[in-house]
Design a protein around this motif. Structure first.
Motif, PDB file in Angstrom:
ATOM      1  N   SER A  87      -3.930  10.470   1.074  1.00 22.98           N
ATOM      2  CA  SER A  87      -2.507  10.796   0.959  1.00 22.98           C
ATOM      3  C   SER A  87      -2.311  12.182   0.357  1.00 22.98           C
ATOM      4  CB  SER A  87      -1.796   9.744   0.100  1.00 22.98           C
ATOM      5  OG  SER A  87      -2.265   9.763  -1.234  1.00 22.98           O
ATOM      6  N   VAL A 139      -3.117  14.718   3.235  1.00 19.75           N
ATOM      7  CA  VAL A 139      -2.096  14.681   4.295  1.00 19.75           C
ATOM      8  C   VAL A 139      -0.775  15.253   3.802  1.00 19.75           C
ATOM      9  CG1 VAL A 139      -0.734  13.123   5.755  1.00 19.75           C
ATOM     10  CG2 VAL A 139      -3.185  12.763   5.495  1.00 19.75           C
ATOM     11  N   ALA A 140      -0.468  15.083   2.508  1.00 20.48           N
ATOM     12  CA  ALA A 140       0.800  15.580   1.970  1.00 20.48           C
ATOM     13  C   ALA A 140       0.920  17.092   2.072  1.00 20.48           C
ATOM     14  CB  ALA A 140       0.946  15.148   0.514  1.00 20.48           C
ATOM     15  N   THR A 175       0.830  -1.213   0.000  1.00 23.10           N
ATOM     16  CA  THR A 175       0.000   0.000   0.000  1.00 23.10           C
ATOM     17  C   THR A 175       0.859   1.255   0.000  1.00 23.10           C
ATOM     18  OG1 THR A 175      -1.772  -1.154   1.195  1.00 23.10           O
ATOM     19  CG2 THR A 175      -1.794   1.244   1.251  1.00 23.10           C
ATOM     20  N   PHE A 176       1.877   1.287   0.873  1.00 20.81           N
ATOM     21  CA  PHE A 176       2.772   2.444   0.916  1.00 20.81           C
ATOM     22  C   PHE A 176       3.519   2.617  -0.407  1.00 20.81           C
ATOM     23  CE2 PHE A 176       2.488   2.261   5.626  1.00 20.81           C
ATOM     24  CZ  PHE A 176       2.222   3.602   5.848  1.00 20.81           C
ATOM     25  N   LEU A 216      -7.678   5.984   0.110  1.00 18.23           N
ATOM     26  CA  LEU A 216      -6.314   6.219   0.572  1.00 18.23           C
ATOM     27  C   LEU A 216      -5.556   7.164  -0.356  1.00 18.23           C
ATOM     28  CD1 LEU A 216      -5.282   2.653   1.791  1.00 18.23           C
ATOM     29  CD2 LEU A 216      -5.530   4.703   3.189  1.00 18.23           C
ATOM     30  N   ILE A 217      -5.860   7.131  -1.640  1.00 14.21           N
ATOM     31  CA  ILE A 217      -5.210   8.060  -2.572  1.00 14.21           C
ATOM     32  C   ILE A 217      -5.623   9.500  -2.251  1.00 14.21           C
ATOM     33  CG2 ILE A 217      -5.272   8.835  -4.976  1.00 14.21           C
ATOM     34  CD1 ILE A 217      -5.155   5.898  -5.810  1.00 14.21           C
ATOM     35  N   TYR A 225       2.112   7.176  -6.588  1.00 20.05           N
ATOM     36  CA  TYR A 225       1.135   8.232  -6.853  1.00 20.05           C
ATOM     37  C   TYR A 225       1.715   9.602  -6.542  1.00 20.05           C
ATOM     38  CZ  TYR A 225      -2.730  11.380  -5.751  1.00 20.05           C
ATOM     39  OH  TYR A 225      -3.550  12.468  -5.672  1.00 20.05           O
ATOM     40  N   ARG A 226       2.388   9.729  -5.398  1.00 19.26           N
ATOM     41  CA  ARG A 226       2.938  11.028  -5.020  1.00 19.26           C
ATOM     42  C   ARG A 226       4.070  11.461  -5.951  1.00 19.26           C
ATOM     43  NH1 ARG A 226      -0.123  14.205  -3.363  1.00 19.26           N
ATOM     44  NH2 ARG A 226       1.665  15.519  -2.879  1.00 19.26           N
ATOM     45  N   GLY A 244      -4.450  16.238  -4.662  1.00 19.22           N
ATOM     46  CA  GLY A 244      -3.198  16.231  -3.916  1.00 19.22           C
ATOM     47  C   GLY A 244      -2.189  17.243  -4.402  1.00 19.22           C
ATOM     48  N   LEU A 280       1.202   4.217  -2.947  1.00 13.78           N
ATOM     49  CA  LEU A 280       0.971   5.626  -2.626  1.00 13.78           C
ATOM     50  C   LEU A 280       2.197   6.480  -2.963  1.00 13.78           C
ATOM     51  CD1 LEU A 280      -0.954   5.353   0.774  1.00 13.78           C
ATOM     52  CD2 LEU A 280      -1.889   5.811  -1.499  1.00 13.78           C
ATOM     53  N   ILE A 281       3.402   5.899  -2.793  1.00 16.26           N
ATOM     54  CA  ILE A 281       4.622   6.626  -3.163  1.00 16.26           C
ATOM     55  C   ILE A 281       4.663   6.850  -4.669  1.00 16.26           C
ATOM     56  CG2 ILE A 281       7.141   6.418  -3.313  1.00 16.26           C
ATOM     57  CD1 ILE A 281       7.062   5.048  -0.574  1.00 16.26           C
TER      58      ILE A 281
END
Length: 432
Positions: free
Chosen positions: A187, A190-191, A17-18, A183-184, A24-25, A60, A21-22
């Motif tokens: 994130s 939160v970013a 999962t992490f 979660l996307i 994606y970021r 995001g 998400l990385i």
């Protein structure tokens, strides 16, 4: 955390999962070709109270950077909401949802994907055409070399980015932990917190924000966060009894359970709809110099009395509207009757449906007032205390809701894993 580290399978799910998400970021920082980065940054610096600011939060920061993920996951969310609305009016979709079970749900998911692609193509075309007409406050064009080739390349890039994000979300849901789409969005929100906190520290160090004001803001933030966590986990439990039934020589049923009704059944959809409607005039005013449109935009500035009153009214309306769409007391009453369940003191059938509807209406009223308070009160306090970043409202509801749901899934997985371990030990003991 020790339990997570001790379970290899769960640890792999969390790491996967992490990792997604990385990815994606990282994609957020890949720009669309043919864009003047400084000009688009200057434009979005003056667009925080418009639809662009709202969509930028959900992407995001991808929209303000005009990255390949600029559209974010909003097209998929829009497609999902449209399909939910269509299930109410379309007999075919309603049959797929109710009668065909998992197979019907897969078809609806497939329709959602197709609709997402269509929405991305339409939005991508609109954004690419609009970008060619946009300039920064200093008059610098956002697109130095406009033309059909720029439109084509931008549409393909933005559509591919959204489809890739949708794929990432589905992979997280299937192979990771938690709901990937949620979660996307989580994130992305939160970013932006570290940068906002650093900006606050710089204001305090320069003397532009008093330490006493910062302490008041911290206390308010902590109180709102605790209250939100409490309300998001609150529910009204209607007791359900199942009558005993004899099949052959065995008796079945006789169980006591409950029907949980969440206080905030509609989730974050009402403030999203309400914000979108109220921000629309300000968004159009950015591209027009019409006097009456500028007056409406000024009249509905966030924090004004008119904005607050209409915002609260829209939130309450959409809370009832969306709850009525996703929760049908008639279906619940019919299913209870088929399974031999009943509410103590309430006759099965129509009386049960009316009772559930009555209880749902009451808690939806309180839920809508809670959502309105979370969205409005922090906004009013921030305007009075001049906080340099927005706290509360839709972003807070999303962050708290996703965090609670994800932790619940982790705990459920751990409980299931421990139960399976105990069963294996008991089987081993039984062999000796």
């Amino acid at each position: 955390m020790d339990n997570v580290a001790g379970s290899k399978e769960l640890r792999n799910k969390v790491l996967f999962t992490f990792g997604m998400l990385i990815v994606y970021r990282l994609g957020i920082h890949v720009p669309v070709p043919g864009i003047n980065g400084q000009a688009i940054a200057d434009f979005f610096a003056n667009a925080q109270n418009t639809l662009f600011g709202l969509f930028d939060m959900f992407s995001g920061g991808g929209l303000s950077r005009l990255s390949v993920f600029a559209l974010g996951i909003m097209p998929y969310i829009s497609a999902s909401i449209i399909l939910q609305l269509l299930t109410v009016v379309s007999p075919e979709l309603s049959r797929l949802k109710k009668e065909e079970g998992e197979a019907g749900q897969k078809k609806i998911t497939q329709y959602t994907r197709y609709l997402t692609v269509l929405i991305t193509l339409v939005q991508g075309t609109g954004i690419s055409i609009g970008l060619q007409q946009m300039t920064s406050p200093t008059g610098v064009p956002v697109v130095p070399d406009p033309g059909p080739m720029f439109i084509f390349l931008t549409v393909i890039t933005l559509s591919a980015g959204t489809i890739f994000i949708m794929w990432l979300g589905e992979q997280i849901t299937a192979r990771g932990i938690g709901n990937g789409i949620s979660l996307i969005i989580f994130s992305g929100i939160v970013a932006g917190i570290p940068g906002a906190l650093m900006k606050s520290f710089r204001l305090m160090s320069s003397g532009e924000m008093a330490i006493f004001v910062a302490l008041i803001i911290t206390v308010i933030m902590a109180g709102v966060l605790v209250f939100t966590c409490f309300m998001e986990t609150s529910q009204r439990r209607i007791p359900i009894h199942y009558a005993k039934r004899q099949m052959g020589r065995k008796m079945y049923g006789g169980q006591n359970t409950h029907l949980p009704l969440r206080v905030n059944t509609a989730g974050v959809i009402p403030p999203i709809f309400a914000s979108s409607i109220l921000m629309f005039p300000a968004t159009i005013a950015n591209f027009s110099q019409v006097e009456w449109l500028q007056s409406i935009s000024t009249f509905f500035q966030p924090g004004s009395a008119a904005y607050t009153i209409v915002f609260v009214g829209l939130i309450i309306f959409f809370c009832f509207f969306y709850t009525a769409i996703i929760f049908d007391p008639k279906d619940i009453a019919e299913n209870l009757k088929k399974q031999g369940g009943f509410i103590p003191g309430i006759r099965p059938g129509k009386h049960t449906k009316d009772y559930i509807d009555k209880v749902l209406t009451r808690i939806t009223l309180w839920g809508s007032l809670y959502v309105a308070a979370i969205c409005v009160l922090p906004m009013l306090l921030i305007n009075k205390l001049n906080v340099p970043f927005y706290f509360g409202g839709t972003a807070l509801l999303i962050v708290v809701g996703v965090a609670i749901d994800t932790m619940s899934q982790v705990q459920s997985y751990l409980i299931t894993h421990q139960y399976e371990g105990l069963m294996q030990k008991s089987k081993l003991k039984g062999r000796f």
